[in-house]
Design an enzyme around this catalytic site. Sequence first.
Site, PDB file in Angstrom:
ATOM      1  N   LYS A  26      -3.924 -71.216 -13.618  1.00  0.00           N
ATOM      2  CA  LYS A  26      -3.651 -72.208 -14.046  1.00  0.00           C
ATOM      3  C   LYS A  26      -3.434 -71.897 -15.105  1.00  0.00           C
ATOM      4  CE  LYS A  26      -8.364 -72.575 -11.957  1.00  0.00           C
ATOM      5  NZ  LYS A  26      -9.866 -71.748 -12.799  1.00  0.00           N
ATOM      6  N   ARG A  32      -7.253 -63.122  -1.384  1.00  0.00           N
ATOM      7  CA  ARG A  32      -6.475 -64.450  -1.740  1.00  0.00           C
ATOM      8  C   ARG A  32      -5.236 -65.047  -1.509  1.00  0.00           C
ATOM      9  NH1 ARG A  32      -8.245 -64.597  -7.597  1.00  0.00           N
ATOM     10  NH2 ARG A  32      -7.300 -66.625  -8.352  1.00  0.00           N
ATOM     11  N   GLU A  45     -14.471 -72.830 -11.681  1.00  0.00           N
ATOM     12  CA  GLU A  45     -14.594 -73.022 -13.335  1.00  0.00           C
ATOM     13  C   GLU A  45     -13.325 -74.518 -13.127  1.00  0.00           C
ATOM     14  OE1 GLU A  45     -13.574 -70.189 -16.104  1.00  0.00           O
ATOM     15  OE2 GLU A  45     -13.393 -69.170 -13.928  1.00  0.00           O
TER      16      GLU A  45
HETATM   17  P1  ATP Z   1      -7.188 -68.885 -11.464  1.00  0.00           P
HETATM   18  O1  ATP Z   1      -7.319 -67.655 -11.899  1.00  0.00           O
HETATM   19  O2  ATP Z   1      -5.496 -70.064 -10.696  1.00  0.00           O
HETATM   20  O3  ATP Z   1      -7.359 -69.361 -12.639  1.00  0.00           O
HETATM   21  P2  ATP Z   1      -9.852 -68.534 -10.460  1.00  0.00           P
HETATM   22  O4  ATP Z   1     -10.190 -67.633  -9.539  1.00  0.00           O
HETATM   23  O5  ATP Z   1      -9.938 -68.534 -11.924  1.00  0.00           O
HETATM   24  O6  ATP Z   1      -8.504 -68.984 -10.792  1.00  0.00           O
HETATM   25  P3  ATP Z   1     -11.483 -70.004 -10.019  1.00  0.00           P
HETATM   26  O7  ATP Z   1     -11.893 -72.056 -10.508  1.00  0.00           O
HETATM   27  O8  ATP Z   1     -12.883 -69.671 -11.060  1.00  0.00           O
HETATM   28  O9  ATP Z   1     -10.392 -70.283 -10.729  1.00  0.00           O
HETATM   29  O10 ATP Z   1     -12.117 -70.092  -8.707  1.00  0.00           O
HETATM   30  C1  ATP Z   1     -12.825 -70.778  -7.998  1.00  0.00           C
HETATM   31  C2  ATP Z   1     -13.086 -69.806  -6.574  1.00  0.00           C
HETATM   32  O11 ATP Z   1     -11.851 -69.990  -5.712  1.00  0.00           O
HETATM   33  C3  ATP Z   1     -13.087 -68.083  -7.095  1.00  0.00           C
HETATM   34  O12 ATP Z   1     -14.320 -68.338  -5.900  1.00  0.00           O
HETATM   35  C4  ATP Z   1     -12.117 -67.499  -6.406  1.00  0.00           C
HETATM   36  O13 ATP Z   1     -12.095 -66.997  -5.652  1.00  0.00           O
HETATM   37  C5  ATP Z   1     -11.289 -68.779  -6.110  1.00  0.00           C
HETATM   38  N1  ATP Z   1      -9.641 -69.226  -5.989  1.00  0.00           N
HETATM   39  C6  ATP Z   1      -9.081 -68.977  -6.552  1.00  0.00           C
HETATM   40  N2  ATP Z   1      -7.525 -68.899  -6.424  1.00  0.00           N
HETATM   41  C7  ATP Z   1      -7.425 -68.392  -5.232  1.00  0.00           C
HETATM   42  C8  ATP Z   1      -6.959 -68.116  -4.394  1.00  0.00           C
HETATM   43  N3  ATP Z   1      -5.591 -67.934  -4.743  1.00  0.00           N
HETATM   44  N4  ATP Z   1      -6.686 -68.113  -2.830  1.00  0.00           N
HETATM   45  C9  ATP Z   1      -8.347 -67.647  -2.724  1.00  0.00           C
HETATM   46  N5  ATP Z   1      -9.452 -68.345  -3.395  1.00  0.00           N
HETATM   47  C10 ATP Z   1      -9.123 -68.499  -4.334  1.00  0.00           C
HETATM   48 MG    MG Z   2     -12.385 -67.350 -11.475  1.00  0.00          MG
END
Ligand code: ATP
Ligand code: MG
Length: 563
Positions: A278, A268, A43
């Site tokens: 984030k 994760r 995102e």
């Molecule tokens: P946040 O909750 O920190 O904002 P997010 O999951 O919303 O993180 P995205 O930009 O949607 O952030 O993440 C892109 C991809 O990275 C998604 O497929 C997500 O599952 C993966 N991802 C995000 N954080 C982690 C993590 N800590 N470990 C493994 N994969 C991750």
């Molecule tokens: Mg996300």
Amino acid sequence: MDPMQKNPSQEESSNFIQTFIEQDIAENGRFAGQRVHTRFPPEPNGYLHIGHAKAICVDFGMAEKFNGLCNLRMDDTNPTKEDTEYVDAIKEDIAWLGFSWDDRFYYASDYFPKMYELAVGLIRKGLAYVCELTPEQMRENRGDLTHPAKSPYRDRPVEESLDLFARMKAGEFPDGAMTLRAKIDLNSGNFNMRDPVIYRINHMAHHRTGTTWCIYPMYDFAHPIEDALEGVTHSLCTLEFEDHRPLYDWVIAHVDLPAKPRQIEFARLGINNTVMSKRKLRRLVEEGFVKGWDDPRMPTLCGLRRRGFTPASIRNFCERIGVSKVNSTVEYGFLEHCLREDLNANARRTMAVLHPLKLVLTNYPEGQHETFAVENNPERPEDGMRQVTFSRELWIEREDFLEEPVKGYRRLFPGNEVRLKTAYIVRCTGCEKDENGVVTTVYATYDPETRGGDTPDGRKVRGTIHWVDASSCVDAEVRLYDSLFTVAEPDQEEDFLSVLNPNSLEVLQGCKVEPDLCTMQKPASFQFMRQGYFCFDLDSTPEHLVFNRSVSLKDSFNTKKKG
Ligand code: ATP
Ligand code: MG
């Protein structure tokens, strides 16, 4: 689980995602004869962090393993919090890690027209309806484990839903007035299946589509469609989507698209002593607790890069922690361990004095110089030698002299001999102090017979210290970093800001380094002998050198594991 105990073959066999993919592409498998196709869907609302690096390594890495393809897709279906600034940063970070998406770069928002069309298709099939419950009413009517959810709008005629949905799109209704819901199962034990909302009204400009749309698809409806439209075979995501998989499959089964991607979830990555959400990272930046997204204390990829982490160390880290179905926290020390391993093999050695104290060799002729040839990296003889100058006045570390030695101290103290690394053996004769009793100069005599550091008579000299020639060295600023948080799990605190480490950054001025560092190109990593691994900071110029400590020499991870 101790990641260091794993050998590569165990990792291969423990990777359940790989096993699923192998089954899927085998003869009679779900994707027999197809090329493996994955995607990484960030995102664009923040910078990528080390957790994303894990997902990137899984998504791009699986595609690489099977000679397949991996798309980079900006998951920008939510208009509220996206920013074009992040898109370039995301691309830069992934390219830096060494992965390539070629021309397969997409925006989920490009599919809005198609998604709308597919939603209309669901209404026509009697599989979606416009619901006028407010968000609050919907919550009140979601039922519980023994009671089904309710919506008085569920059985409204298809024509009515089609008309209302078109008018939602045309902007006739305010935010929250109505939603489009998939007609699935109000009784389902999985609440995600209780007629989930698939479209909502949001009168907010989108960073790419502007005000063209005032209805936006929900993630659970949009994501499978994005995957299917791009021909993705395996949609790899994190565990929190496991309960959403039935909905993913439902959408795939009922929208009119030929592709049938498969969602597979993995754990994760969490790392201790840091935060990864984030939202929290943004607070650290916006409220000035760090200097920016790329502050070397941040777990962001740009922060780690600035800190001196290498792509190889991060990829190696992700490979070695493996993928699993259980969320767990990895020690920050293991990430450092992976960096140390890489830099030990590849970083150029140099001598630098961080807390300088003057050493004068009283029997070394004034105005005389000599040079020593020193190996740039004993691990890699092919990196050659450099010339290091030596003269009567040198800089040594303040902690390498004690006027009154403690037990076991083998460095400089009056009467004791030490080896100046690769140069000579010197004997301390005394020191000078200022009016506060602080030592300002140490005096010693050198033994000309010990050039190169060996004693011709075989006498034992136990301590070896590093030094820098005062007549030729240059000054540098050195930034030392410590954990950003004082506790292992800042996320467990009511207020994560209350456990910020006030000493996470220490800036040293007037450090003394070998002069050839002025001519080096950034980025470069160095081992400051006996100190650790350092790299040029972005702020560094040939006139004002600035170094970041990437990692110390001591392997806390190893130490801890050995007990
Ligand atoms: P946040 O909750 O920190 O904002 P997010 O999951 O919303 O993180 P995205 O930009 O949607 O952030 O993440 C892109 C991809 O990275 C998604 O497929 C997500 O599952 C993966 N991802 C995000 N954080 C982690 C993590 N800590 N470990 C493994 N994969 C991750
Ligand atoms: Mg996300």
